[in-house]
Scaffold this active site. Structure first.
Site, short mmCIF file in Angstrom:
data_model
loop_
_atom_site.label_atom_id
_atom_site.label_comp_id
_atom_site.label_asym_id
_atom_site.label_seq_id
_atom_site.Cartn_x
_atom_site.Cartn_y
_atom_site.Cartn_z
N GLU A 43 50.67 26.95 32.88
CA GLU A 43 49.29 27.38 33.18
C GLU A 43 49.33 28.69 33.95
OE1 GLU A 43 45.87 26.33 36.46
OE2 GLU A 43 46.99 24.65 35.62
N ARG A 47 41.93 33.70 37.97
CA ARG A 47 40.90 33.73 39.02
C ARG A 47 40.13 35.05 39.01
NH1 ARG A 47 41.38 35.43 44.27
NH2 ARG A 47 43.61 35.72 43.93
N THR A 73 42.06 28.03 36.73
CA THR A 73 40.98 28.54 37.57
C THR A 73 39.84 29.10 36.72
OG1 THR A 73 42.74 29.17 39.12
CG2 THR A 73 40.52 29.72 39.76
N LYS A 133 42.24 16.69 36.23
CA LYS A 133 43.10 17.30 37.25
C LYS A 133 42.64 16.79 38.61
CE LYS A 133 43.42 21.83 39.50
NZ LYS A 133 43.21 23.27 39.30
#
Length: 204
Positions: A43, A47, A73, A133
Site C-alpha cells: 500500500e 495523503r 489514505t 482496517k
C-alpha cells in the site's frame, strides 16, 4: 456483495506493507524488498498529490512481478479517481466514509475502510464491506479483535497502526487476517521475522 472482497488480493498472505511519504525510487526499492520477503501486497498512501508519483512507480514495478499495489489514505472520491489513474488495485481509508467506498465500487476495485468501534464495523458490514482496517490497532489491542469477533464473526480485519514483527503474531493469533507494517521494513533486524510471518512459518 463481492465488490470489496480482499480475499483474492491477499490469498494466503498475512502481511501487507505500507510505504508512506517516500520518494518514488525508495518506494520501489522497499516494495521490491517486501516482495522478495514473500509479502505480496503493498500500500502506498496518497495523503497529498505529491505522493501519487510514488504510487505510480510502485504500480509499474509491481506489474513487472505480478504484484498488487494499492493506494492508502484515500479520504475523498477525488482521491479514489487519483488512485485509479495511477493504476491502484485497491484503496484504503483511515476511516469509514460510504461515499468513498461507493466511488471505489463504481470503479470496480476493492475498498478497505478504517474502523475503530463495533458500531463502525457494523455499519460497514451492513454496506457490504466485510474486509475492514482496524486502526489504530496497537491502541485497540489484540483483545479487541477477540471481543468483536463474537457479535461480528463475518468481519475480516486488517490490523494497522503500530504493528511490527514483535507484536504482529499476537494480532494474528487474535484472529486478525492480515497485519500491515510500515517502518518495520526498514529495520534489518525485523526482516527475517517479517518473512516468517508472511509465509506462515513459526516466528522465533
Amino acid at each position: 456483495m463481492t465488490e470489496h472482497d480482499f480475499a483474492p488480493l491477499f490469498g494466503d498472505g498475512r502481511v501487507m506493507v505500507i510505504l508512506r511519504d517516500l520518494p518514488p525510487e525508495e518506494t520501489v526499492r522497499l516494495a521490491e524488498l517486501a516482495w522478495d520477503l514473500g509479502i505480496g501486497v503493498v500500500e502506498v498512501p496518497i495523503r497529498t498529490p505529491a505522493a501519487v508519483p510514488a504510487l505510480s512507480a510502485a504500480v509499474t514495478a509491481g506489474r513487472r512481478r505480478d504484484r498488487l499495489v494499492g493506494a492508502g489514505t484515500v479520504r475523498t472520491p477525488a482521491q479514489v479517481r487519483q488512485a485509479m489513474s495511477a493504476g491502484a488495485a485497491f484503496t484504503v481509508a483511515p476511516g469509514l466514509d460510504l461515499a468513498v467506498s461507493d466511488t471505489a465500487r463504481g470503479y470496480g476495485i476493492p475498498h478497505l475502510p478504517g474502523v475503530a468501534t463495533p458500531t463502525e464495523a457494523q455499519r460497514a458490514l451492513d454496506h457490504g464491506l466485510v474486509w475492514l482496517k482496524a486502526f489504530p490497532a496497537v491502541s485497540l489491542g489484540p483483545a479487541w479483535f477477540r471481543a468483536v469477533a463474537g457479535p461480528l464473526p463475518e468481519a475480516r480485519f486488517v490490523a494497522t497502526g503500530g504493528i511490527d514483527a514483535g507484536n504482529a503474531g499476537d494480532f494474528l493469533a487474535a484472529g486478525v487476517r492480515v497485519v500491515a507494517v510500515g517502518s518495520a521494513l526498514t529495520d534489518p533486524a525485523q526482516l527475517p521475522r517479517l518473512a516468517a510471518l508472511a509465509t506462515g512459518d513459526p516466528v522465533s
